[in-house]
Design a protein around this motif. Structure first.
Motif, PDB file in Angstrom:
ATOM      1  N   LEU A 232       0.821  -1.215   0.000  1.00 12.63           N
ATOM      2  CA  LEU A 232       0.000   0.000   0.000  1.00 12.63           C
ATOM      3  C   LEU A 232       0.855   1.264   0.000  1.00 12.63           C
ATOM      4  O   LEU A 232       2.076   1.216  -0.031  1.00 12.63           O
ATOM      5  CB  LEU A 232      -0.954  -0.020   1.195  1.00 12.63           C
ATOM      6  N   LYS A 233       0.138   2.408   0.031  1.00 16.28           N
ATOM      7  CA  LYS A 233       0.767   3.708  -0.176  1.00 16.28           C
ATOM      8  C   LYS A 233       1.733   4.111   0.938  1.00 16.28           C
ATOM      9  O   LYS A 233       2.783   4.694   0.696  1.00 16.28           O
ATOM     10  CB  LYS A 233      -0.361   4.748  -0.275  1.00 16.28           C
ATOM     11  N   GLN A 234       1.347   3.797   2.180  1.00 13.41           N
ATOM     12  CA  GLN A 234       2.119   4.263   3.338  1.00 13.41           C
ATOM     13  C   GLN A 234       3.025   3.163   3.885  1.00 13.41           C
ATOM     14  O   GLN A 234       2.752   1.980   3.707  1.00 13.41           O
ATOM     15  CB  GLN A 234       1.182   4.702   4.466  1.00 13.41           C
ATOM     16  N   THR A 235       4.048   3.575   4.588  1.00 11.93           N
ATOM     17  CA  THR A 235       4.823   2.616   5.375  1.00 11.93           C
ATOM     18  C   THR A 235       3.888   2.018   6.426  1.00 11.93           C
ATOM     19  O   THR A 235       3.288   2.767   7.209  1.00 11.93           O
ATOM     20  CB  THR A 235       5.978   3.333   6.115  1.00 11.93           C
ATOM     21  N   PRO A 236       3.706   0.703   6.434  1.00 16.91           N
ATOM     22  CA  PRO A 236       2.775   0.133   7.428  1.00 16.91           C
ATOM     23  C   PRO A 236       3.295   0.338   8.858  1.00 16.91           C
ATOM     24  O   PRO A 236       4.496   0.257   9.096  1.00 16.91           O
ATOM     25  CB  PRO A 236       2.737  -1.358   7.088  1.00 16.91           C
ATOM     26  N   VAL A 237       2.363   0.594   9.748  1.00 18.69           N
ATOM     27  CA  VAL A 237       2.701   0.704  11.174  1.00 18.69           C
ATOM     28  C   VAL A 237       2.159  -0.547  11.857  1.00 18.69           C
ATOM     29  O   VAL A 237       0.948  -0.694  12.044  1.00 18.69           O
ATOM     30  CB  VAL A 237       2.116   2.000  11.780  1.00 18.69           C
ATOM     31  N   THR A 238       3.068  -1.442  12.171  1.00 19.66           N
ATOM     32  CA  THR A 238       2.689  -2.753  12.710  1.00 19.66           C
ATOM     33  C   THR A 238       2.129  -2.631  14.126  1.00 19.66           C
ATOM     34  O   THR A 238       2.642  -1.853  14.938  1.00 19.66           O
ATOM     35  CB  THR A 238       3.922  -3.677  12.733  1.00 19.66           C
ATOM     36  N   ILE A 239       1.097  -3.406  14.383  1.00 20.17           N
ATOM     37  CA  ILE A 239       0.583  -3.505  15.759  1.00 20.17           C
ATOM     38  C   ILE A 239       1.347  -4.638  16.434  1.00 20.17           C
ATOM     39  O   ILE A 239       1.065  -5.812  16.227  1.00 20.17           O
ATOM     40  CB  ILE A 239      -0.936  -3.780  15.758  1.00 20.17           C
ATOM     41  N   HIS A 240       2.374  -4.283  17.204  1.00 21.98           N
ATOM     42  CA  HIS A 240       3.186  -5.307  17.880  1.00 21.98           C
ATOM     43  C   HIS A 240       2.361  -6.059  18.913  1.00 21.98           C
ATOM     44  O   HIS A 240       2.590  -7.239  19.165  1.00 21.98           O
ATOM     45  CB  HIS A 240       4.400  -4.666  18.549  1.00 21.98           C
ATOM     46  N   GLY A 241       1.424  -5.362  19.523  1.00 14.55           N
ATOM     47  CA  GLY A 241       0.550  -6.008  20.494  1.00 14.55           C
ATOM     48  C   GLY A 241      -0.550  -5.043  20.896  1.00 14.55           C
ATOM     49  O   GLY A 241      -0.331  -3.828  20.946  1.00 14.55           O
ATOM     50  N   ALA A 242      -1.731  -5.576  21.146  1.00 12.33           N
ATOM     51  CA  ALA A 242      -2.845  -4.756  21.635  1.00 12.33           C
ATOM     52  C   ALA A 242      -3.656  -5.607  22.601  1.00 12.33           C
ATOM     53  O   ALA A 242      -3.848  -6.799  22.360  1.00 12.33           O
ATOM     54  CB  ALA A 242      -3.719  -4.278  20.482  1.00 12.33           C
ATOM     55  N   VAL A 243      -4.080  -5.008  23.689  1.00 13.57           N
ATOM     56  CA  VAL A 243      -4.805  -5.764  24.716  1.00 13.57           C
ATOM     57  C   VAL A 243      -5.942  -4.929  25.286  1.00 13.57           C
ATOM     58  O   VAL A 243      -5.902  -3.697  25.248  1.00 13.57           O
ATOM     59  CB  VAL A 243      -3.874  -6.189  25.885  1.00 13.57           C
ATOM     60  N   THR A 244      -6.937  -5.630  25.814  1.00 16.96           N
ATOM     61  CA  THR A 244      -7.980  -4.954  26.587  1.00 16.96           C
ATOM     62  C   THR A 244      -8.195  -5.754  27.869  1.00 16.96           C
ATOM     63  O   THR A 244      -7.804  -6.918  27.965  1.00 16.96           O
ATOM     64  CB  THR A 244      -9.330  -4.887  25.852  1.00 16.96           C
ATOM     65  N   THR A 245      -8.827  -5.110  28.814  1.00 18.93           N
ATOM     66  CA  THR A 245      -9.160  -5.805  30.056  1.00 18.93           C
ATOM     67  C   THR A 245     -10.448  -5.212  30.615  1.00 18.93           C
ATOM     68  O   THR A 245     -10.757  -4.045  30.385  1.00 18.93           O
ATOM     69  CB  THR A 245      -8.018  -5.661  31.088  1.00 18.93           C
ATOM     70  N   LEU A 246     -11.194  -6.044  31.298  1.00 11.07           N
ATOM     71  CA  LEU A 246     -12.375  -5.554  32.009  1.00 11.07           C
ATOM     72  C   LEU A 246     -12.385  -6.215  33.378  1.00 11.07           C
ATOM     73  O   LEU A 246     -12.992  -7.258  33.571  1.00 11.07           O
ATOM     74  CB  LEU A 246     -13.665  -5.874  31.233  1.00 11.07           C
ATOM     75  N   PRO A 247     -11.687  -5.611  34.342  1.00  7.54           N
ATOM     76  CA  PRO A 247     -11.621  -6.223  35.674  1.00  7.54           C
ATOM     77  C   PRO A 247     -12.995  -6.253  36.350  1.00  7.54           C
ATOM     78  O   PRO A 247     -13.858  -5.425  36.060  1.00  7.54           O
ATOM     79  CB  PRO A 247     -10.672  -5.297  36.449  1.00  7.54           C
ATOM     80  N   PHE A 248     -13.135  -7.193  37.264  1.00 12.95           N
ATOM     81  CA  PHE A 248     -14.369  -7.351  38.028  1.00 12.95           C
ATOM     82  C   PHE A 248     -14.779  -6.031  38.681  1.00 12.95           C
ATOM     83  O   PHE A 248     -13.961  -5.346  39.299  1.00 12.95           O
ATOM     84  CB  PHE A 248     -14.142  -8.421  39.110  1.00 12.95           C
ATOM     85  N   ASN A 249     -16.044  -5.670  38.488  1.00 11.99           N
ATOM     86  CA  ASN A 249     -16.629  -4.477  39.120  1.00 11.99           C
ATOM     87  C   ASN A 249     -16.055  -3.165  38.590  1.00 11.99           C
ATOM     88  O   ASN A 249     -16.241  -2.119  39.218  1.00 11.99           O
ATOM     89  CB  ASN A 249     -16.457  -4.507  40.637  1.00 11.99           C
ATOM     90  N   HIS A 250     -15.360  -3.197  37.463  1.00 15.04           N
ATOM     91  CA  HIS A 250     -14.846  -1.949  36.881  1.00 15.04           C
ATOM     92  C   HIS A 250     -15.989  -1.176  36.223  1.00 15.04           C
ATOM     93  O   HIS A 250     -16.859  -1.749  35.590  1.00 15.04           O
ATOM     94  CB  HIS A 250     -13.780  -2.274  35.826  1.00 15.04           C
ATOM     95  N   GLU A 251     -16.004   0.148  36.396  1.00 14.43           N
ATOM     96  CA  GLU A 251     -16.913   1.002  35.644  1.00 14.43           C
ATOM     97  C   GLU A 251     -16.082   1.998  34.848  1.00 14.43           C
ATOM     98  O   GLU A 251     -14.939   2.288  35.197  1.00 14.43           O
ATOM     99  CB  GLU A 251     -17.879   1.747  36.576  1.00 14.43           C
ATOM    100  N   ILE A 252     -16.684   2.561  33.793  1.00 15.40           N
ATOM    101  CA  ILE A 252     -15.955   3.402  32.855  1.00 15.40           C
ATOM    102  C   ILE A 252     -15.204   4.526  33.562  1.00 15.40           C
ATOM    103  O   ILE A 252     -14.007   4.649  33.467  1.00 15.40           O
ATOM    104  CB  ILE A 252     -16.903   4.071  31.843  1.00 15.40           C
ATOM    105  N   ILE A 253     -15.925   5.370  34.248  1.00 14.71           N
ATOM    106  CA  ILE A 253     -15.299   6.556  34.835  1.00 14.71           C
ATOM    107  C   ILE A 253     -15.626   6.636  36.322  1.00 14.71           C
ATOM    108  O   ILE A 253     -14.814   7.079  37.113  1.00 14.71           O
ATOM    109  CB  ILE A 253     -15.714   7.829  34.043  1.00 14.71           C
ATOM    110  N   SER A 254     -16.804   6.157  36.681  1.00 14.31           N
ATOM    111  CA  SER A 254     -17.187   6.077  38.102  1.00 14.31           C
ATOM    112  C   SER A 254     -16.667   4.744  38.634  1.00 14.31           C
ATOM    113  O   SER A 254     -17.420   3.889  39.066  1.00 14.31           O
ATOM    114  CB  SER A 254     -18.707   6.122  38.225  1.00 14.31           C
ATOM    115  N   ASP A 255     -15.340   4.610  38.608  1.00 15.51           N
ATOM    116  CA  ASP A 255     -14.737   3.303  38.899  1.00 15.51           C
ATOM    117  C   ASP A 255     -14.467   3.181  40.397  1.00 15.51           C
ATOM    118  O   ASP A 255     -13.328   3.127  40.841  1.00 15.51           O
ATOM    119  CB  ASP A 255     -13.438   3.178  38.082  1.00 15.51           C
ATOM    120  N   TYR A 256     -15.555   3.112  41.177  1.00 16.32           N
ATOM    121  CA  TYR A 256     -15.443   3.224  42.635  1.00 16.32           C
ATOM    122  C   TYR A 256     -15.509   1.883  43.358  1.00 16.32           C
ATOM    123  O   TYR A 256     -15.367   1.832  44.575  1.00 16.32           O
ATOM    124  CB  TYR A 256     -16.579   4.094  43.185  1.00 16.32           C
TER     125      TYR A 256
END
Lengths: 384, 139
Positions: A232-256
């Motif tokens: 393709l047109k651009q130099t590719p930017v490789t995703i070396h690693g990507a992760v997500t997590t959803l810990p128990f009882n986590h809330e978006i912003i009101s993470d109390y």
């Protein structure tokens, strides 16, 4: 195994009144990202956006003329969906489901909605991560700043951090924005005195200049199979690693309710640990830190959680100049959400890609890898 | 601090949370307790995450707690208040943490670790919500 790479980025202007619909912003951003990659709508076989996005997949395919999708999905957790969406796009590509996935986010959150304003009644708790509103709104905690502030004050109390310490982040990001022509606050740096003179939004933790902007705009990112990306047109930017997590009882912003010290971010600690397992790299090993700045305290807390410094040390780490463009870990050279615009994390990803390509307005020297982070999600990317 | 003309927003009722607001209307602070393993959980949920029992029973709290952190939303002004409320996280003596308000105290005197006790204030729709007052503060 097939790896995934970011091959195109696109965006509209960032403004306070776009003068057009969110769907149009989305379509323009997707088209710009495809043009950047040297791809057309016919190449796209996956589409991802946020649960919060106001445009839908049908609308976007109708605008672009995308003939056939194999995969669509919507990512929860507010703006944390930004880096999480890169994980999901990567997963669809690595699983062999898709060759080319486009992630978009577009919003008129200044001219059409006021993202930072108090709301009297939230959605009926359901999907979309809105369940927390039920427990906050009757008590006057009705805006993102007020939800954030209950955690920020716990951090201040635990580590002796002050609102002036938070202001260091704002001054730094406005300094970066001041030399980025795409930034809303281009040419408009501030001093710590300006920060301290700005009005309280939520005492005793958040002043006006601790808050990110409300912006109108659209951003899109194209992720493709690495073998495809090479042509393709651009130099590719490789995703070396990507992760997500959803810990128990986590809330978006009101993470109390997660049961740990609220002055720390268990979910972000997990992100760093998983990235280390996956890539052998830790966030401080990268040359640029694109870390989600909805409010300034989040930068201090995330720096500590991702391992840039010890708990309670972020204020000194920042004061020592580590986040400057010539520092050990430059933070959001585009000015971040506070200085450039707030497209819900997506404009931090596009800046990370520009830094990896070596084409940013405030280009950091010798960038090999970039850390992208939005709290519950993280990624390490790099050209080549 | 409650102004007769300005009432805080009506709470959102759901099948899993109605007990909390119905209890508040009677002047009771209720938290769901697992009927099998007796653990308390808040925000409420229809299944105990420790033992997966679905018999979750509303239990009346003592009303005593400790302020964990606080925030005073000043601008933009929140709906349904006549003065900036002091929003607090309260750790109840029984364990659960809830979002509430602190009343009967000058904002300059708010401190983490303040000992508090529950009382109730009216909300729109004829509802009530639990709020907290420092122990020893005049009603």
């Amino acid at each position: 195994m097939t790896r995934a790479a970011i091959v195109g980025i696109g965006q509209t202007e960032f403004s306070k009144a776009s003068g057009r619909s969110e769907l149009q912003l989305a379509a323009e951003a997707v088209l710009a990202a495809l043009d950047d990659a040297g791809l057309t709508a016919a190449d796209v076989d996956g589409l991802i956006t946020f649960t919060l996005d106001g445009s839908d997949e049908v609308g976007v395919t109708r605008c672009l003329g995308i003939p056939d999708l194999k995969y669509t999905s919507r990512i929860p957790q507010g703006g944390a969906a930004s880096v999480a969406s890169i994980f999901h796009a990567m997963s669809a590509v690595m699983a062999g489901v898709c060759d080319v996935v486009v992630v978009w986010r577009a919003m008129n959150e200044r001219s059409q909605f006021r993202f930072g304003q108090p709301i009297a009644r939230g959605n009926i708790p359901a999907g979309g991560g809105s369940s927390f509103m039920e427990w906050c709104l009757p008590f006057g905690a009705q805006s993102p700043a007020s939800w954030e502030a209950l955690t920020a004050q716990a951090y201040m109390h635990r580590y002796g951090a002050t609102n002036e310490d938070f202001g260091l982040v704002s001054v730094l990001l406005r300094k970066h924005a001041a030399t980025n022509p795409q930034a809303w606050f281009y040419g408009k740096p501030i001093t710590l005195e300006d920060h301290q003179a700005s009005r309280w939004i939520v005492a005793p933790s958040l002043r006006l200049l601790d808050c990110c902007q409300e912006s109108d705009g659209g951003v899109a990112v194209v992720i493709a199979r690495e073998d495809r990306a090479r042509d393709l047109k651009q130099t590719p930017v490789t995703i070396h690693g990507a992760v997500t997590t959803l810990p128990f009882n986590h809330e978006i912003i009101s993470d109390y309710y997660h049961g740990h010290d609220l002055a720390q971010l268990p979910m972000a600690q997990r992100v760093a640990a998983r990235l280390k397992d996956l890539t052998g790299m830790s966030p401080p090993d990268t040359q640029v830190a694109m870390i989600y700045d909805n409010f300034t305290p989040q930068i201090l807390m995330q720096l500590e959680a991702y391992g840039y410094c010890g708990h309670g040390e972020a204020k000194d780490y920042i004061r020592d100049g580590n986040l400057e463009l010539d520092g050990s870990s430059p933070l959001s050279p585009n000015g971040g959400h506070i200085g450039e615009g707030y497209i819900h994390g997506m404009n931090l990803i596009t800046e990370g890609v520009r830094q990896a390509r070596g084409t940013a307005a405030n280009q950091v020297a010798n960038v090999k890898t970039v850390f992208l982070a939005s709290g519950v999600a993280g990624a390490i990317i790099g050209a080549g | 601090m409650a102004d007769a003309a300005i009432l805080r927003p009506e709470p959102v009722f759901t099948p899993d949370s109605a007990f909390f607001w119905e209890g508040a209307a009677r002047g009771e602070l209720l938290i769901k307790q697992c009927g099998a393993c007796l653990r308390y959980w808040h925000p409420p949920r229809p299944m105990c995450p420790a033992c997966n029992a679905t018999r979750m029973v509303p239990a009346r709290m003592s009303g005593f707690g400790t302020v964990y952190s606080w925030a005073m939303p000043i601008h933009p002004f929140p709906h349904g208040f006549s003065a900036p409320p002091i929003v607090v996280l309260v750790d109840l003596d029984e364990g659960p943490r809830i979002v509430s308000n602190l009343v009967g105290v000058d904002p300059r005197n708010v401190q983490n670790g303040l000992r508090v006790h529950v009382e109730f204030e009216p909300a729109q729709g004829g509802r009530s919500v639990p709020v907290f007052r420092p122990l020893g503060a005049a009603p």
